[in-house]
Scaffold this active site. Structure first.
Site, mmCIF file in Angstrom:
data_model
loop_
_atom_site.group_PDB
_atom_site.id
_atom_site.type_symbol
_atom_site.label_atom_id
_atom_site.label_comp_id
_atom_site.label_asym_id
_atom_site.label_seq_id
_atom_site.Cartn_x
_atom_site.Cartn_y
_atom_site.Cartn_z
ATOM 1 C CD GLU A 1 -2.023 -4.726 -6.313
ATOM 2 O OE1 GLU A 1 -1.208 -4.866 -7.235
ATOM 3 O OE2 GLU A 1 -1.967 -3.786 -5.498
ATOM 4 N N GLY B 1 0.947 -2.043 -7.250
ATOM 5 C CA GLY B 1 0.434 -2.349 -8.585
ATOM 6 C C GLY B 1 -0.392 -1.231 -9.180
ATOM 7 N N GLY C 1 -8.051 -2.119 -3.688
ATOM 8 C CA GLY C 1 -7.189 -2.641 -2.648
ATOM 9 C C GLY C 1 -7.995 -3.027 -1.425
ATOM 10 C CB ILE C 2 -7.512 -4.314 1.744
ATOM 11 C CG1 ILE C 2 -6.075 -4.022 2.221
ATOM 12 C CG2 ILE C 2 -7.551 -5.556 0.883
ATOM 13 C CD1 ILE C 2 -5.571 -5.020 3.227
ATOM 14 N N GLY C 3 -8.898 -1.829 2.864
ATOM 15 C CA GLY C 3 -8.930 -0.702 3.775
ATOM 16 C C GLY C 3 -10.289 -0.044 3.777
#
Length: 423
Positions: A231, A329, A208-210
């Site tokens: 995703e 997701g 993901g992001i972060g």
């Protein structure tokens, strides 16, 4: 060739009727000009339902001010809507992101109006840019299809939309929302190193992001020939792409390509995907389909959690009964990675919250949502190590998870495990 006709946002939203269900393109690319125009009509409309992934920027569709006309029911809850959901003036639809498009396509959820931002047209086609998500499905089934043509939206290859599909076109020039790179903490860097040790050269990544994914990306700087089918991605992954560490050369499908469905990062990320044939921005039906994910070998999915209990149940969408984000997701990619030849599904989390509360707990908080069932959980990583729960009994899982819990929490966890299992 027929000249394209643009109308004002106020004219475009005249097609919206009371009771309509409205899909919004999401994340960085919310069509705020149309939302503002709808707010102007709020006193003459009622019972409008809004659906979307998490959104950046103002969210009047979820505010108490417009509760008489708007009812937000997002597929994911971001920071701008958490207070509204907490207060009961907005709501949440639990759904795996892969299935969000199926809700539209199968008619389980109405989509009367699709409001999306798109790029400038090229050869009669437009791109959904940074927010493809389930907008492709929305544009297939909606009665009204309003496109906001914005030069700030990159023309990304993948799932393109014919300009003629839209029933109305509006222009806007405001920039997309960006999210700056967040430096990882030392705890996150240690988690990143443990995660990177589970990634082989040639693996295909999902993150993901972060700050935690950024830590993983930093720890992967010595790897080779990685792929990316995810995703979403942001600046941490972009750095690996620019350095040639992510080159997609070992992927069996979309070889040499970066595949994603939505983005949130710096302007550099958006510039990178603009007219870049090495990047495919695809329908969530493609990116998050476990069977498609599994076609690439050595898929490593890395996802996080708010807490995990001693049997391996993962909560990632709530804090007790309070909805904090969404199912997302996570399970799509956990299952895709497990089906992949040589794949690994990883749940990575710090041992404690920023307030010092344990994240490895005897039982989940009352009302907590189980996003990934214990039967699906394989690798779990904290700053104290990594353990594999696959093939392990409940008692064995408890001991493994206790071994990577915060040292000051282990005695209480041992006591809880003894009370539960009597040994």
């Amino acid at each position: 060739m027929t000249k394209t006709t643009y109308i004002s946002a106020q004219e475009a939203v005249q097609a919206v009727r009371s009771g309509d269900h409205i899909h919004l393109s999401s994340i960085a690319s919310v069509p705020h000009i149309l939302i503002e125009a709808l707010c102007e009509r709020a006193d003459e409309l009622s019972d409008l339902h809004f659906h979307h992934f998490h959104t950046e920027g103002p969210a009047p569709y979820g505010s108490a001010e417009y509760r008489h006309a708007f009812w937000d029911q997002g597929f994911f809850v971001g920071p701008n809507l958490r207070p509204s959901v907490d207060a009961g003036v907005a709501d949440y639809i639990p759904v795996h992101l892969y299935e969000s498009q199926e809700m539209y396509r199968r008619g389980a959820l109405r989509c009367d109006v699709a409001m999306v931002q798109v790029s400038e047209p090229v050869g009669g086609m437009v791109s959904l840019g940074t927010s493809v998500d389930c907008s492709v499905a929305a544009l297939e089934v909606a009665r009204e299809r309003i496109g906001v043509v914005n030069p700030a939206v990159p023309f990304a290859y993948g799932d393109l939309i014919p300009l003629e599909r839209f029933t109305a076109l509006v222009r806007d020039h405001r920039p997309l929302f960006t999210k700056p790179y967040v430096e990882p903490s030392e705890t996150e860097r240690q988690i990143g190193r443990y995660c990177a040790a589970l990634v082989s050269d040639g693996a295909c990544l999902q993150m993901g992001i972060g700050s935690l994914p950024n830590a993983v990306c930093t720890a992967l700087s010595g790897h080779k020939h990685l792929g990316l089918h995810t995703e979403m991605f942001a600046d941490g992954a972009l750095e690996l792409i620019r350095r040639g560490i992510i080159d997609g050369s070992c992927k069996k499908i979309d070889t040499g390509k970066v595949v994603a469905s939505f983005l949130l990062g710096s302007q550099a990320v958006y510039n990178f995907i603009d007219r870049n044939p090495a990047v495919l921005m695809r329908d969530i039906a493609y990116t998050n389909n476990p069977w498609i994910i599994a076609q690439n070998p050595q898929v490593v999915s890395i996802n996080s959690a708010t807490e995990i209990d001693l049997t391996g149940q993962v909560c990632a969408d709530s804090i007790g009964t309070r909805i904090y984000s969404g199912t997302g997701g996570q399970l799509d990619f956990v299952r895709g990675a497990k089906l992949s030849q040589g794949g690994r599904a990883v749940i990575a989390l710090s041992s404690r919250t920023s307030h010092g509360a344990p994240k490895i707990v005897p039982v989940l908080k009352p009302g907590a949502g189980v996003v990934t069932p214990r039967a699906d959980v394989h690798w779990v990583v904290t700053e104290y190590g990594s353990v594999n729960l696959y093939g392990k009994s409940l008692q064995e899982r408890a001991q493994l998870l206790i071994s990577i819990a915060h040292p000051d929490d282990r005695e209480a966890l041992e006591r809880a495990a003894f009370e539960r299992f009597h040994r």
